[in-house]
Design an enzyme around this catalytic site. Sequence first.
Site, PDB file in Angstrom:
ATOM      1  N   ASP A  80      -2.280  -4.988  -0.200  1.00 53.75           N
ATOM      2  CA  ASP A  80      -1.928  -6.306   0.326  1.00 53.75           C
ATOM      3  C   ASP A  80      -2.710  -6.652   1.588  1.00 53.75           C
ATOM      4  O   ASP A  80      -3.074  -7.815   1.800  1.00 53.75           O
ATOM      5  CB  ASP A  80      -0.422  -6.423   0.562  1.00 53.75           C
ATOM      6  CG  ASP A  80       0.166  -5.282   1.373  1.00 53.75           C
ATOM      7  OD1 ASP A  80      -0.569  -4.386   1.825  1.00 53.75           O
ATOM      8  OD2 ASP A  80       1.402  -5.280   1.555  1.00 53.75           O
ATOM      9  N   GLN A 106       0.814  -1.207   0.000  1.00 48.92           N
ATOM     10  CA  GLN A 106       0.000   0.000   0.000  1.00 48.92           C
ATOM     11  C   GLN A 106       0.856   1.269   0.000  1.00 48.92           C
ATOM     12  O   GLN A 106       2.058   1.233   0.283  1.00 48.92           O
ATOM     13  CB  GLN A 106      -0.920   0.011   1.214  1.00 48.92           C
ATOM     14  CG  GLN A 106      -2.021  -1.033   1.158  1.00 48.92           C
ATOM     15  CD  GLN A 106      -3.056  -0.786   2.231  1.00 48.92           C
ATOM     16  OE1 GLN A 106      -3.093  -1.471   3.232  1.00 48.92           O
ATOM     17  NE2 GLN A 106      -3.910   0.206   2.002  1.00 48.92           N
ATOM     18  N   HIS A 107       0.198   2.386  -0.303  1.00 42.83           N
ATOM     19  CA  HIS A 107       0.716   3.745  -0.121  1.00 42.83           C
ATOM     20  C   HIS A 107       1.782   4.196  -1.115  1.00 42.83           C
ATOM     21  O   HIS A 107       2.096   5.381  -1.179  1.00 42.83           O
ATOM     22  CB  HIS A 107       1.306   3.943   1.293  1.00 42.83           C
ATOM     23  CG  HIS A 107       0.466   3.430   2.410  1.00 42.83           C
ATOM     24  ND1 HIS A 107      -0.825   3.866   2.615  1.00 42.83           N
ATOM     25  CD2 HIS A 107       0.728   2.527   3.381  1.00 42.83           C
ATOM     26  CE1 HIS A 107      -1.313   3.247   3.687  1.00 42.83           C
ATOM     27  NE2 HIS A 107      -0.394   2.428   4.167  1.00 42.83           N
TER      28      HIS A 107
END
Length: 500
Positions: free
Chosen positions: A241, A79-80
């Site tokens: 994820d 992520q991110h």
Amino acid sequence: MSLVAGIDAGTQSVKVVVYDGATREVVASASAPLELDSREDGSREQHPSDWVHAMKACFDRFDADVRARIEALAVSGQQHGFVPLDAAGQVLAPAKLWNDTSTSAECGQIMDALGGPSRTIALAGNPILAGYTASKLPWTKRHRADAYARLATILLPHDYLNFVLTGQRWMEHGDASGTGWLDVRTRTWSSDLLKATDPDRDLSACLPPLVAHDAVFTISPGIANELGLPATAKVAVGGGDNMMAAIGTGCVTEGRLAMSLGTSGTLFAYSDTPVVSDTGAWAAFCSSTGGWLPLICTMNCTVATEQVARLFGFSTRDGDAHLHATPPGADGLVMLPFLSGERTPDLPRGKGVLAGLDPHNMSPAHLYRAAMEGATYSLKYGFDAFVAAGMRFERIVLTGGGANSAAWRQMVADVFALPVDVPKQAEGAAFGAALQALWALGHAQGDATSLPELVAEHVAVDPTQAATPDPARVAAYRAPYQRFLQHLDAVAPLYRPAPA
């Protein structure tokens, strides 16, 4: 005879599993390692092309007849991460990742422009924490001005692989939650957050459309040929994820608590309604199933045990012996394992701390135990926030690399005083992506089975890996955990977020 595939692009590797929904068996799996560019300023970056090469390497290891039977696939991604594309779809700069803390000052700047963390949470449900995508934009504007000027599309890692697979740009609500720009209550972009990130530019023009979790796309002919997949193969939306691990561990109904012991450590629990913390004690994310996924994330989990093992020249596969040779509490040795800064607790400038060394505990075994205990206590710190908010859980389902350790499974059971289950399919995120692909394919073909119903049919636990709390060890961990909290309180002022 059809198959589905789940692709998990993590921090350390790309993993692919191929699943037969009829026999409920993983028929093939492969992984390829990834390099991480780490710098002293907290930068953690990877080249998106490396994810693509690793994905192709995984598919190359599968027999041609297996690949030819794959009818649908989905991507799980860390992520991110910020993947900047120009108008032609070319990557403009390396991707700054979830564990990049070089933009922690920008987090404060964005929130200050809105009136502080409380106002930020009121607007979108989450504060802007270290690693969130939003903070990476002003950093890029300052440090990579040319790339920022040419920026046409903002993608996350899993979005980028979807773009490679389909030629289309989109984002789904679960992964979009981790940008910091999504109003998780309404599942829409927050114009206030976007304006606070860059008041001089309309960033909404750079964001791809948001799509529902049941959307299905068709693979591009070129990449289908490269991967050896049918030209008719479908691509489900995928997700972050953690969202895919929630599917792969069965955390798609209320009352279940999942824990992932990977490079980062996470705790997440499904909810049918938004679960927002007024203080930002947890991430109020959307799920990739149409619901919400309150989540605790620590930035240092298996990375701590791996670093200690590497320091003393042994493999983490041999780590359980060191755990058995030392008592709960590591004879007073305490590790705050904040090697890459930390998100829970919110210490983006944090560093690892060892305390309580004496002649009796200065050994590889004690340090290894202290690292594992520190990573586990950090998750317990977040779990306490869940419990304080009234959430209740009866069991923990464990996934990630750390779940392979019997000693770590037992430690989690004892520290949390809850039974621990481990799914038969160890790769929770990749398997979750495969299940999402299986459900999306059936849904598109008119199958009325709900995603939770499908997950209940396919996610099973391995009874041989279960762990039950031992009352004596539950009691033995209480004082060491309190000692961890005391040391955390003592050093936290040194590592608070940098002033804006």
